[in-house]
Write a protein that holds these residues in place. Sequence first.
Motif, PDB file in Angstrom:
ATOM      1  N   ALA A 215       0.830  -1.208   0.000  1.00 24.31           N
ATOM      2  CA  ALA A 215       0.000   0.000   0.000  1.00 24.31           C
ATOM      3  C   ALA A 215       0.860   1.252   0.000  1.00 24.31           C
ATOM      4  O   ALA A 215       0.548   2.234  -0.687  1.00 24.31           O
ATOM      5  N   LYS A 216       1.952   1.252   0.768  1.00 23.78           N
ATOM      6  CA  LYS A 216       2.846   2.406   0.794  1.00 23.78           C
ATOM      7  C   LYS A 216       3.456   2.640  -0.585  1.00 23.78           C
ATOM      8  O   LYS A 216       3.633   3.787  -1.017  1.00 23.78           O
TER       9      LYS A 216
ATOM     10  N   ASN B  38       2.145   1.840  -3.508  1.00 28.88           N
ATOM     11  CA  ASN B  38       1.149   2.186  -4.526  1.00 28.88           C
ATOM     12  C   ASN B  38       0.336   3.439  -4.195  1.00 28.88           C
ATOM     13  O   ASN B  38      -0.421   3.907  -5.048  1.00 28.88           O
ATOM     14  N   SER B  39       0.467   3.960  -2.992  1.00 29.53           N
ATOM     15  CA  SER B  39      -0.391   5.061  -2.560  1.00 29.53           C
ATOM     16  C   SER B  39      -0.132   6.349  -3.351  1.00 29.53           C
ATOM     17  O   SER B  39       0.966   6.907  -3.298  1.00 29.53           O
TER      18      SER B  39
ATOM     19  N   ARG C  35      -1.315   9.222  -2.631  1.00 33.51           N
ATOM     20  CA  ARG C  35      -1.155  10.289  -1.644  1.00 33.51           C
ATOM     21  C   ARG C  35       0.294  10.396  -1.183  1.00 33.51           C
ATOM     22  O   ARG C  35       0.842  11.494  -1.064  1.00 33.51           O
ATOM     23  N   LEU C  36       0.926   9.260  -0.926  1.00 36.37           N
ATOM     24  CA  LEU C  36       2.321   9.279  -0.500  1.00 36.37           C
ATOM     25  C   LEU C  36       3.228   9.749  -1.639  1.00 36.37           C
ATOM     26  O   LEU C  36       4.220  10.440  -1.405  1.00 36.37           O
TER      27      LEU C  36
ATOM     28  N   LYS D  67       3.742  13.549   5.186  1.00 39.82           N
ATOM     29  CA  LYS D  67       3.882  12.192   4.656  1.00 39.82           C
ATOM     30  C   LYS D  67       3.927  11.170   5.792  1.00 39.82           C
ATOM     31  O   LYS D  67       3.309  10.105   5.710  1.00 39.82           O
TER      32      LYS D  67
ATOM     33  N   LEU E 279      -2.531   5.491   6.888  1.00 42.48           N
ATOM     34  CA  LEU E 279      -2.666   4.378   5.963  1.00 42.48           C
ATOM     35  C   LEU E 279      -2.513   3.051   6.696  1.00 42.48           C
ATOM     36  O   LEU E 279      -3.277   2.104   6.458  1.00 42.48           O
TER      37      LEU E 279
ATOM     38  N   THR F  46      -7.499   0.132  -1.057  1.00 45.00           N
ATOM     39  CA  THR F  46      -6.483   0.802  -0.250  1.00 45.00           C
ATOM     40  C   THR F  46      -5.090   0.292  -0.579  1.00 45.00           C
ATOM     41  O   THR F  46      -4.138   1.074  -0.687  1.00 45.00           O
TER      42      THR F  46
ATOM     43  N   GLY G  53      -4.164  -1.396  -3.361  1.00 45.69           N
ATOM     44  CA  GLY G  53      -3.834  -1.152  -4.761  1.00 45.69           C
ATOM     45  C   GLY G  53      -3.560  -2.412  -5.564  1.00 45.69           C
ATOM     46  O   GLY G  53      -2.999  -2.343  -6.658  1.00 45.69           O
TER      47      GLY G  53
END
Length: 250
Positions: free
Chosen positions: A50-51, A53-54, A56-57, A152, A159, A239, A241
Amino acid sequence: MQLRTIFFLALIISVTTSNGQSINEFVQRGLEQNDISKRLPKLDSLIAIAKKNSPRLKFFDADYEYWDGQVTLAKRSWLRNINLDAGYGYGIFDNLSNQQIAGDPGSQTLFSTEQSRYTVGASIKLPLSSVFNRKREVKNAEAEADKSKYQKEYAIWELEQLIVKQYNDLIKAHRLLFISNSIVETYKVQSVRAEKDFLNGAINVTEYTRLQQMLNQAISAFETQRAEFLIALKALEGTVGIEIKFDNEV
Protein backbone atom coordinates in the motif's frame (compact mmCIF):
# COMPACT_ATOMS: atom_id res chain seq x y z
CA MET A 1 -25.81 -7.03 12.87
CA GLN A 2 -25.40 -8.02 16.53
CA LEU A 3 -29.04 -9.11 16.86
CA ARG A 4 -28.78 -11.20 13.71
CA THR A 5 -25.57 -12.83 14.97
CA ILE A 6 -27.18 -13.62 18.32
CA PHE A 7 -30.12 -15.14 16.48
CA PHE A 8 -27.77 -17.29 14.40
CA LEU A 9 -25.89 -18.51 17.44
CA ALA A 10 -29.11 -19.31 19.26
CA LEU A 11 -30.23 -21.42 16.32
CA ILE A 12 -26.91 -23.27 16.22
CA ILE A 13 -27.21 -23.97 19.95
CA SER A 14 -30.64 -25.50 19.45
CA VAL A 15 -29.45 -27.69 16.59
CA THR A 16 -26.10 -28.79 18.01
CA THR A 17 -27.53 -29.49 21.45
CA SER A 18 -30.00 -31.93 19.95
CA ASN A 19 -27.09 -33.75 18.32
CA GLY A 20 -25.09 -33.96 21.55
CA GLN A 21 -22.53 -31.41 20.27
CA SER A 22 -21.58 -28.24 22.16
CA ILE A 23 -21.84 -24.82 20.53
CA ASN A 24 -18.18 -24.12 21.20
CA GLU A 25 -17.06 -27.27 19.41
CA PHE A 26 -19.29 -26.60 16.42
CA VAL A 27 -18.39 -22.96 15.91
CA GLN A 28 -14.71 -23.30 16.80
CA ARG A 29 -14.08 -26.20 14.47
CA GLY A 30 -15.93 -24.55 11.61
CA LEU A 31 -14.15 -21.21 12.00
CA GLU A 32 -10.74 -22.86 12.24
CA GLN A 33 -11.34 -24.84 9.08
CA ASN A 34 -12.52 -21.70 7.26
CA ASP A 35 -10.03 -19.19 8.71
CA ILE A 36 -9.52 -16.67 5.91
CA SER A 37 -6.53 -15.08 7.65
CA LYS A 38 -4.50 -18.14 6.66
CA ARG A 39 -5.27 -17.48 3.00
CA LEU A 40 -4.72 -13.72 3.05
CA PRO A 41 -1.33 -12.08 2.43
CA LYS A 42 0.47 -11.08 5.62
CA LEU A 43 -0.61 -7.78 7.11
CA ASP A 44 2.93 -6.36 6.95
CA SER A 45 3.12 -7.26 3.26
CA LEU A 46 -0.16 -5.50 2.52
CA ILE A 47 1.03 -2.38 4.34
CA ALA A 48 4.31 -2.36 2.38
CA ILE A 49 2.44 -2.75 -0.93
CA ALA A 50 0.00 0.00 0.00
CA LYS A 51 2.85 2.41 0.79
CA LYS A 52 4.39 1.68 -2.59
CA ASN A 53 1.15 2.19 -4.53
CA SER A 54 -0.39 5.06 -2.56
CA PRO A 55 -0.97 8.15 -4.78
CA ARG A 56 -1.15 10.29 -1.64
CA LEU A 57 2.32 9.28 -0.50
CA LYS A 58 3.66 9.85 -4.01
CA PHE A 59 2.22 13.36 -3.88
CA PHE A 60 4.07 14.11 -0.65
CA ASP A 61 7.29 12.74 -2.14
CA ALA A 62 6.96 15.12 -5.08
CA ASP A 63 5.99 18.00 -2.79
CA TYR A 64 9.03 17.43 -0.58
CA GLU A 65 11.33 17.24 -3.60
CA TYR A 66 9.96 20.57 -4.84
CA TRP A 67 10.48 22.39 -1.54
CA ASP A 68 13.88 20.82 -1.01
CA GLY A 69 14.82 22.32 -4.37
CA GLN A 70 13.45 25.67 -3.24
CA VAL A 71 15.82 25.57 -0.27
CA THR A 72 18.78 25.21 -2.64
CA LEU A 73 17.51 28.02 -4.85
CA ALA A 74 17.01 30.32 -1.86
CA LYS A 75 20.57 29.73 -0.72
CA ARG A 76 21.88 30.62 -4.19
CA SER A 77 19.56 33.56 -4.81
CA TRP A 78 22.42 36.06 -4.45
CA LEU A 79 23.88 34.75 -7.72
CA ARG A 80 21.04 36.47 -9.57
CA ASN A 81 22.65 39.82 -8.77
CA ILE A 82 25.94 39.02 -10.56
CA ASN A 83 26.11 39.95 -14.24
CA LEU A 84 28.72 38.67 -16.66
CA ASP A 85 29.08 40.54 -19.96
CA ALA A 86 31.05 39.42 -22.99
CA GLY A 87 31.47 40.96 -26.40
CA TYR A 88 33.10 40.20 -29.73
CA GLY A 89 34.06 42.55 -32.51
CA TYR A 90 35.76 42.22 -35.89
CA GLY A 91 36.97 45.03 -38.15
CA ILE A 92 39.62 47.73 -38.64
CA PHE A 93 40.81 49.31 -35.42
CA ASP A 94 43.28 52.15 -34.72
CA ASN A 95 46.20 51.04 -32.60
CA LEU A 96 49.11 52.76 -30.84
CA SER A 97 52.61 52.16 -32.12
CA ASN A 98 55.28 50.63 -29.95
CA GLN A 99 56.89 54.11 -29.59
CA GLN A 100 53.63 55.58 -28.40
CA ILE A 101 53.18 52.75 -25.97
CA ALA A 102 56.74 53.43 -24.72
CA GLY A 103 55.82 57.11 -24.23
CA ASP A 104 57.60 58.73 -27.21
CA PRO A 105 55.83 62.12 -27.70
CA GLY A 106 57.33 62.57 -31.17
CA SER A 107 55.24 59.81 -32.69
CA GLN A 108 51.58 60.85 -32.98
CA THR A 109 50.43 58.77 -35.92
CA LEU A 110 48.05 55.86 -35.27
CA PHE A 111 48.11 52.89 -37.54
CA SER A 112 45.07 50.85 -38.49
CA THR A 113 44.84 47.04 -38.67
CA GLU A 114 42.14 44.51 -39.40
CA GLN A 115 41.62 42.33 -36.33
CA SER A 116 39.17 40.65 -33.90
CA ARG A 117 38.59 41.87 -30.40
CA TYR A 118 36.98 40.23 -27.37
CA THR A 119 35.72 41.93 -24.26
CA VAL A 120 34.68 40.30 -20.98
CA GLY A 121 33.40 42.04 -17.86
CA ALA A 122 31.58 41.25 -14.61
CA SER A 123 29.42 43.39 -12.38
CA ILE A 124 27.40 42.89 -9.21
CA LYS A 125 24.34 44.80 -8.10
CA LEU A 126 23.17 43.64 -4.69
CA PRO A 127 19.83 45.07 -3.47
CA LEU A 128 19.44 45.44 0.29
CA SER A 129 16.38 43.16 0.17
CA SER A 130 18.60 40.32 -1.02
CA VAL A 131 20.86 40.83 1.97
CA PHE A 132 18.19 41.01 4.66
CA ASN A 133 15.56 38.67 3.18
CA ARG A 134 17.78 35.82 2.04
CA LYS A 135 17.96 34.14 5.45
CA ARG A 136 14.19 34.33 5.89
CA GLU A 137 13.58 32.93 2.39
CA VAL A 138 15.83 29.95 3.19
CA LYS A 139 14.03 29.31 6.48
CA ASN A 140 10.62 29.52 4.79
CA ALA A 141 11.61 26.98 2.17
CA GLU A 142 13.07 24.68 4.83
CA ALA A 143 9.85 24.94 6.85
CA GLU A 144 7.76 23.99 3.81
CA ALA A 145 10.04 21.01 3.14
CA ASP A 146 9.74 19.87 6.77
CA LYS A 147 5.97 20.30 6.67
CA SER A 148 5.74 18.11 3.59
CA LYS A 149 7.92 15.47 5.26
CA TYR A 150 5.79 15.42 8.42
CA GLN A 151 2.59 15.30 6.38
CA LYS A 152 3.88 12.19 4.66
CA GLU A 153 4.74 10.58 7.99
CA TYR A 154 1.23 11.27 9.27
CA ALA A 155 -0.26 9.95 6.03
CA ILE A 156 1.75 6.73 6.46
CA TRP A 157 0.38 6.34 10.00
CA GLU A 158 -3.19 6.88 8.76
CA LEU A 159 -2.67 4.38 5.96
CA GLU A 160 -1.34 1.74 8.36
CA GLN A 161 -4.30 2.24 10.71
CA LEU A 162 -6.77 2.01 7.83
CA ILE A 163 -5.30 -1.23 6.50
CA VAL A 164 -5.29 -2.83 9.95
CA LYS A 165 -8.98 -1.92 10.36
CA GLN A 166 -9.97 -3.08 6.88
CA TYR A 167 -7.96 -6.29 7.27
CA ASN A 168 -9.78 -7.19 10.49
CA ASP A 169 -13.13 -6.06 9.09
CA LEU A 170 -12.60 -8.50 6.22
CA ILE A 171 -11.82 -11.38 8.59
CA LYS A 172 -14.85 -10.51 10.73
CA ALA A 173 -17.14 -10.31 7.68
CA HIS A 174 -15.92 -13.71 6.50
CA ARG A 175 -16.54 -15.29 9.90
CA LEU A 176 -20.10 -13.94 9.95
CA LEU A 177 -20.54 -15.18 6.40
CA PHE A 178 -19.53 -18.68 7.53
CA ILE A 179 -22.05 -18.54 10.38
CA SER A 180 -24.76 -17.31 8.01
CA ASN A 181 -24.04 -20.14 5.62
CA SER A 182 -24.19 -22.66 8.46
CA ILE A 183 -27.61 -21.35 9.45
CA VAL A 184 -28.89 -21.67 5.89
CA GLU A 185 -27.69 -25.27 5.67
CA THR A 186 -29.31 -26.05 9.00
CA TYR A 187 -32.64 -24.59 7.89
CA LYS A 188 -32.46 -26.52 4.64
CA VAL A 189 -32.23 -29.77 6.58
CA GLN A 190 -35.12 -28.71 8.79
CA SER A 191 -37.11 -27.66 5.73
CA VAL A 192 -36.79 -31.13 4.20
CA ARG A 193 -37.88 -32.71 7.45
CA ALA A 194 -40.75 -30.21 7.84
CA GLU A 195 -42.03 -31.05 4.37
CA LYS A 196 -42.12 -34.77 5.22
CA ASP A 197 -43.84 -34.07 8.55
CA PHE A 198 -46.41 -31.88 6.79
CA LEU A 199 -47.17 -34.54 4.20
CA ASN A 200 -47.49 -37.12 6.98
CA GLY A 201 -49.78 -34.85 8.96
CA ALA A 202 -47.33 -34.44 11.87
CA ILE A 203 -47.42 -30.64 11.60
CA ASN A 204 -50.07 -28.25 10.33
CA VAL A 205 -49.76 -25.77 7.48
CA THR A 206 -49.07 -22.86 9.85
CA GLU A 207 -46.02 -24.53 11.36
CA TYR A 208 -44.80 -25.63 7.95
CA THR A 209 -45.14 -22.08 6.59
CA ARG A 210 -43.31 -20.66 9.60
CA LEU A 211 -40.36 -22.97 9.04
CA GLN A 212 -40.23 -22.06 5.34
CA GLN A 213 -40.24 -18.37 6.21
CA MET A 214 -37.35 -18.89 8.60
CA LEU A 215 -35.39 -20.54 5.79
CA ASN A 216 -36.09 -17.61 3.49
CA GLN A 217 -34.99 -15.16 6.18
CA ALA A 218 -31.77 -17.11 6.71
CA ILE A 219 -31.05 -17.04 2.98
CA SER A 220 -31.69 -13.28 2.89
CA ALA A 221 -29.36 -12.75 5.86
CA PHE A 222 -26.70 -14.85 4.13
CA GLU A 223 -26.89 -12.74 0.96
CA THR A 224 -26.65 -9.55 3.03
CA GLN A 225 -23.59 -10.86 4.82
CA ARG A 226 -22.09 -12.01 1.52
CA ALA A 227 -22.46 -8.46 0.16
CA GLU A 228 -20.80 -7.04 3.29
CA PHE A 229 -17.91 -9.46 2.84
CA LEU A 230 -17.41 -8.41 -0.78
CA ILE A 231 -17.56 -4.72 0.21
CA ALA A 232 -14.90 -5.31 2.88
CA LEU A 233 -12.74 -7.16 0.36
CA LYS A 234 -12.99 -4.43 -2.28
CA ALA A 235 -12.29 -1.74 0.31
CA LEU A 236 -9.04 -3.46 1.30
CA GLU A 237 -8.07 -4.00 -2.33
CA GLY A 238 -8.71 -0.33 -3.10
CA THR A 239 -6.48 0.80 -0.25
CA VAL A 240 -3.66 -1.62 -1.00
CA GLY A 241 -3.83 -1.15 -4.76
CA ILE A 242 -3.78 -4.84 -5.77
CA GLU A 243 -6.29 -7.62 -6.33
CA ILE A 244 -6.40 -10.05 -3.40
CA LYS A 245 -6.81 -13.64 -4.55
CA PHE A 246 -7.62 -16.72 -2.49
CA ASP A 247 -6.70 -20.35 -3.00
CA ASN A 248 -10.37 -21.33 -2.83
CA GLU A 249 -13.49 -19.40 -3.61
CA VAL A 250 -15.48 -18.19 -0.61
